[in-house]
Design a protein around this motif. Sequence first.
Motif, short mmCIF file in Angstrom:
data_model
loop_
_atom_site.label_atom_id
_atom_site.label_comp_id
_atom_site.label_asym_id
_atom_site.label_seq_id
_atom_site.Cartn_x
_atom_site.Cartn_y
_atom_site.Cartn_z
N GLU A 1 0.22 -1.41 -1.03
CA GLU A 1 0.88 -0.16 -0.66
C GLU A 1 1.39 -0.26 0.76
O GLU A 1 0.62 -0.43 1.71
CB GLU A 1 -0.07 1.02 -0.79
CG GLU A 1 0.61 2.36 -0.50
CD GLU A 1 -0.29 3.56 -0.75
OE1 GLU A 1 -0.14 4.56 -0.03
OE2 GLU A 1 -1.14 3.49 -1.66
N ILE A 2 2.71 -0.15 0.93
CA ILE A 2 3.31 -0.28 2.26
C ILE A 2 3.84 1.05 2.78
O ILE A 2 4.31 1.13 3.92
CB ILE A 2 4.46 -1.30 2.24
CG1 ILE A 2 5.59 -0.83 1.32
CG2 ILE A 2 3.96 -2.68 1.83
CD1 ILE A 2 6.86 -1.65 1.45
N GLY A 3 3.77 2.09 1.97
CA GLY A 3 4.27 3.38 2.40
C GLY A 3 4.18 4.40 1.30
O GLY A 3 3.48 4.20 0.29
N ARG B 1 7.81 7.38 4.29
CA ARG B 1 6.95 6.94 5.39
C ARG B 1 6.57 5.49 5.16
O ARG B 1 6.19 5.10 4.06
CB ARG B 1 5.69 7.78 5.49
CG ARG B 1 4.72 7.30 6.60
CD ARG B 1 3.41 8.05 6.63
NE ARG B 1 3.59 9.42 7.10
CZ ARG B 1 3.44 10.49 6.33
NH1 ARG B 1 3.15 10.34 5.04
NH2 ARG B 1 3.60 11.70 6.83
N LEU B 2 6.67 4.67 6.24
CA LEU B 2 6.22 3.28 6.20
C LEU B 2 4.91 3.17 6.98
O LEU B 2 4.85 3.58 8.13
CB LEU B 2 7.27 2.34 6.80
CG LEU B 2 8.59 2.22 6.05
CD1 LEU B 2 9.50 1.23 6.76
CD2 LEU B 2 8.37 1.78 4.61
N HIS B 3 3.88 2.60 6.35
CA HIS B 3 2.59 2.48 7.02
C HIS B 3 2.66 1.51 8.20
O HIS B 3 1.96 1.68 9.20
CB HIS B 3 1.53 1.99 6.03
CG HIS B 3 1.29 2.93 4.89
ND1 HIS B 3 1.44 4.30 5.01
CD2 HIS B 3 0.90 2.70 3.60
CE1 HIS B 3 1.15 4.87 3.85
NE2 HIS B 3 0.82 3.93 2.99
N SER B 4 3.48 0.46 8.10
CA SER B 4 3.50 -0.59 9.12
C SER B 4 3.99 -0.09 10.47
O SER B 4 3.52 -0.55 11.52
CB SER B 4 4.37 -1.76 8.66
OG SER B 4 5.70 -1.33 8.46
N THR B 5 4.92 0.82 10.47
CA THR B 5 5.51 1.30 11.72
C THR B 5 5.21 2.77 11.99
O THR B 5 5.43 3.24 13.11
CB THR B 5 7.04 1.13 11.70
OG1 THR B 5 7.58 1.93 10.63
CG2 THR B 5 7.43 -0.32 11.48
N GLY B 6 4.70 3.48 10.98
CA GLY B 6 4.50 4.92 11.13
C GLY B 6 5.80 5.70 11.05
O GLY B 6 5.82 6.91 11.28
N GLN B 7 6.90 5.03 10.73
CA GLN B 7 8.21 5.68 10.65
C GLN B 7 8.23 6.72 9.53
O GLN B 7 7.83 6.44 8.41
CB GLN B 7 9.30 4.63 10.41
CG GLN B 7 10.71 5.23 10.31
CD GLN B 7 11.73 4.18 9.90
OE1 GLN B 7 11.36 3.12 9.40
NE2 GLN B 7 12.99 4.47 10.12
#
Length: 332
Positions: free
Chosen positions: A88-90, A53-59
Amino acid sequence: MEALATRLSNLDSHVEGAIRVVMFYDTLMRRRVDLPALARASAGLAECVAGIRLHSTGQVIRMSPAGTEASTAQPMSSRSPVTLDDEEIGEVWLERAGVANPLDEVVLDRLGIAVAAVVERYGPARTTMADPALVELVISADSDEAGRARALRLLGFAPDRPVRVAAVRTGLPLDRLAALVCPSHLVKAAEVGDAGVLLATKLGEFPDGARAGIGAHECPSRAWTEARIALRFTTSRSPVVHHPDLGALALLAEVPVASLRANADVAAVAALSAEDLETLDAYCATGSLRRAADLLHLHHSSVSRRLEQIGKVLDVADLARVKLALAAFRLL
């Protein structure tokens, strides 16, 4: 891919297994795989569902050991954060039923490092809509340069490339507008406050019905301020305004609203009917009665009568003064 690693269940020692896991991910990174491939390979290696999971895009990417997208969600048996430049990015995780494997921690550690490397190299998935919090970090005057640079990188922008900033209002979905304006260039969009934000490497033509103010400063926060000012000066006749084109008119944006409303010329413009306001706008845009008539598709005598009526409350002979009053009115 299976030939690259020995199944975890068949490993004879923890040390040998850890070395094989490291070699496994080193091979994947040399092949420059993307995030879905990383999740797929990790699920096959660990013999359970692996997620990213990537926090920036919610992917969110979840792959099963069979190499397909996992359908049924299971509780995380182990999880590890993905960090880039100490932020932390994901996160990555495994969904293993029963007892955790002794090498799960090593798998997640290497998977997290691999994910961070992919994000740093390629940026997040090329989605148009972005996390508003990241966009705000980019355009906020309160952001430090290090934080702004990290946010830009997480959004997919190269740190050494200029970023164009636009403030927009549109009836279209913001992602659709962004795709139309930047069909072949990187663009990220988000709603911030009462306007949409477009961050792009290059801005193209805006579609009919959209209004946009475009900043020019190299610093994104200053460019956002300029873009919002330019947006306030847009009209149906001038739907896209570049801040440098405003010149000294941009100074009007610094005048308090109460002062603008109290001005006699601005008050006179505000009291005009929609028809008279359109006539005055056309007259200011062309500087000529006949050209204004052509623009309005009216006979020049009709435009002359309207201007004569407007002249009872506003000195239309002083074109510079009228233009200034009209520009100030738009800011309200």
